[in-house]
Enzyme design. Sequence first.
Site, PDB file in Angstrom:
ATOM      1  N   LYS A  88       0.809  -1.219   0.000  1.00 20.07           N
ATOM      2  CA  LYS A  88       0.000   0.000   0.000  1.00 20.07           C
ATOM      3  C   LYS A  88       0.844   1.271   0.000  1.00 20.07           C
ATOM      4  O   LYS A  88       0.421   2.312  -0.517  1.00 20.07           O
ATOM      5  CB  LYS A  88      -0.939   0.008   1.210  1.00 20.07           C
ATOM      6  CG  LYS A  88      -2.009  -1.077   1.202  1.00 20.07           C
ATOM      7  CD  LYS A  88      -3.023  -0.868   0.091  1.00 20.07           C
ATOM      8  CE  LYS A  88      -4.188  -1.838   0.208  1.00 20.07           C
ATOM      9  NZ  LYS A  88      -5.189  -1.637  -0.879  1.00 20.07           N
ATOM     10  N   GLU A 110      -9.581   5.773   2.953  1.00 22.58           N
ATOM     11  CA  GLU A 110     -10.377   4.697   3.536  1.00 22.58           C
ATOM     12  C   GLU A 110      -9.429   3.527   3.798  1.00 22.58           C
ATOM     13  O   GLU A 110      -8.367   3.434   3.197  1.00 22.58           O
ATOM     14  CB  GLU A 110     -11.495   4.275   2.582  1.00 22.58           C
ATOM     15  CG  GLU A 110     -11.125   3.236   1.529  1.00 22.58           C
ATOM     16  CD  GLU A 110     -10.025   3.685   0.567  1.00 22.58           C
ATOM     17  OE1 GLU A 110      -9.228   2.815   0.151  1.00 22.58           O
ATOM     18  OE2 GLU A 110      -9.966   4.884   0.224  1.00 22.58           O
ATOM     19  N   SER A 366       1.748  -9.743  -0.507  1.00 26.52           N
ATOM     20  CA  SER A 366       1.406  -8.326  -0.479  1.00 26.52           C
ATOM     21  C   SER A 366       1.598  -7.667   0.884  1.00 26.52           C
ATOM     22  O   SER A 366       1.698  -6.446   0.969  1.00 26.52           O
ATOM     23  CB  SER A 366      -0.042  -8.124  -0.939  1.00 26.52           C
ATOM     24  OG  SER A 366      -0.932  -8.813  -0.075  1.00 26.52           O
TER      25      SER A 366
END
Length: 385
Positions: A88, A110, A366
């Site tokens: 991210k 969010e 991830s």
Amino acid sequence: MRTPTQKGRFGEYGGRWVPESLVPACLEVADAFEKAWVDPGFREQLQTMLARHVGRPTPLTPAERLSAELGVSVVLKREDLTHTGSHKINNAIGQALLARRMGKRRLIAETGAGMHGVATATAGALLDLPVTVFMGEQDVERQSHNVFRMRYLGAEVVPVRGGSRTLKDATSEAMRHWVSSTEEAHYCLGSVVGPHPYPWMVREFQRVIGEEAREQYAAIPDFVVACVGGGSNAAGTFAGFADTSARLVGVEAIGGSGATFGQAGVLHGSRSLFLQDEHGQILEAHSIAAGLDYPGVGPEHAHLRDLGRAQYVAVNDEAAVAAAAQLARTEGIIPALESAHALAWVAEAAGTPDLPAGSTVLLTLSGRGDKDIATLIARSEESRA
């Protein structure tokens, strides 16, 4: 995986399905991103920050003991080794730089699993941009570790108590807040969802995953596998291999399997594939992995599915938990439960026609599993009981 049409379409999906009041803001972001992405100065600044503050490039790790158990050769792209612990941060740094270039004074985000919130809070602290993060109340409870990290980094975390109190509702609330603050704030959307240009822009900021892996891997793998919620880590990974012979596999949670079982519809500003009832109402999603607790996928994933270029499959909570334990036992790596879904499909499919014995597999890990320890402890206690 090229630039979408001027209207932000990937085939029949995508677009900009937003209230009239948000159209100017979306056009502003699109124009700013298009100019920034062809600006060598912006690209160099981004690359420098990803190296200095994120730790790029992340390595490839051969999972030798896991491979021996499964009968296929698995290599992991280690996004869990980035600063903040997941992919991210690649997108958050990119959008924060873009926001500052646009003259915005704060960031809105969010989050579901909390990792995008942590990444945005980190980018905001680094670039002196205040951050407000919307997070479903259920996710606030099960991801308290990340809630503390966001607040410690100086971000305001706003629990969302409506609906299912998960990622879908946090996204809706963040978009509503953006409507009233477009002049001063940039909405740092965390996945390849939402109105144009977000699905394209986030994919481009995450493309670094696939491009690095393509350079690092000695040959073209037979399979490229990644978990899919909205689908940003998968989109970034696939972007490096879409023009090769590799088979692309996106793995969803069974309770959030928009690409696997969804139908065309509109949610959060774009047309894509979503879980719906017979009346076209969006269904509530469920997954043990908060980051996969979303009822649809990004529009480019829907397009790749229709083209047959990528395959989308779904696994259940139990398989993901078992896969996380298997990776921990064989490789000394505790993965995020989101990534564990991709591992679970590889474990289930290995040695079958879907994933023949001896195949080579590149799998994007991830994120790391620190945030999921409480969930894993609870599952372990349940199984013992």
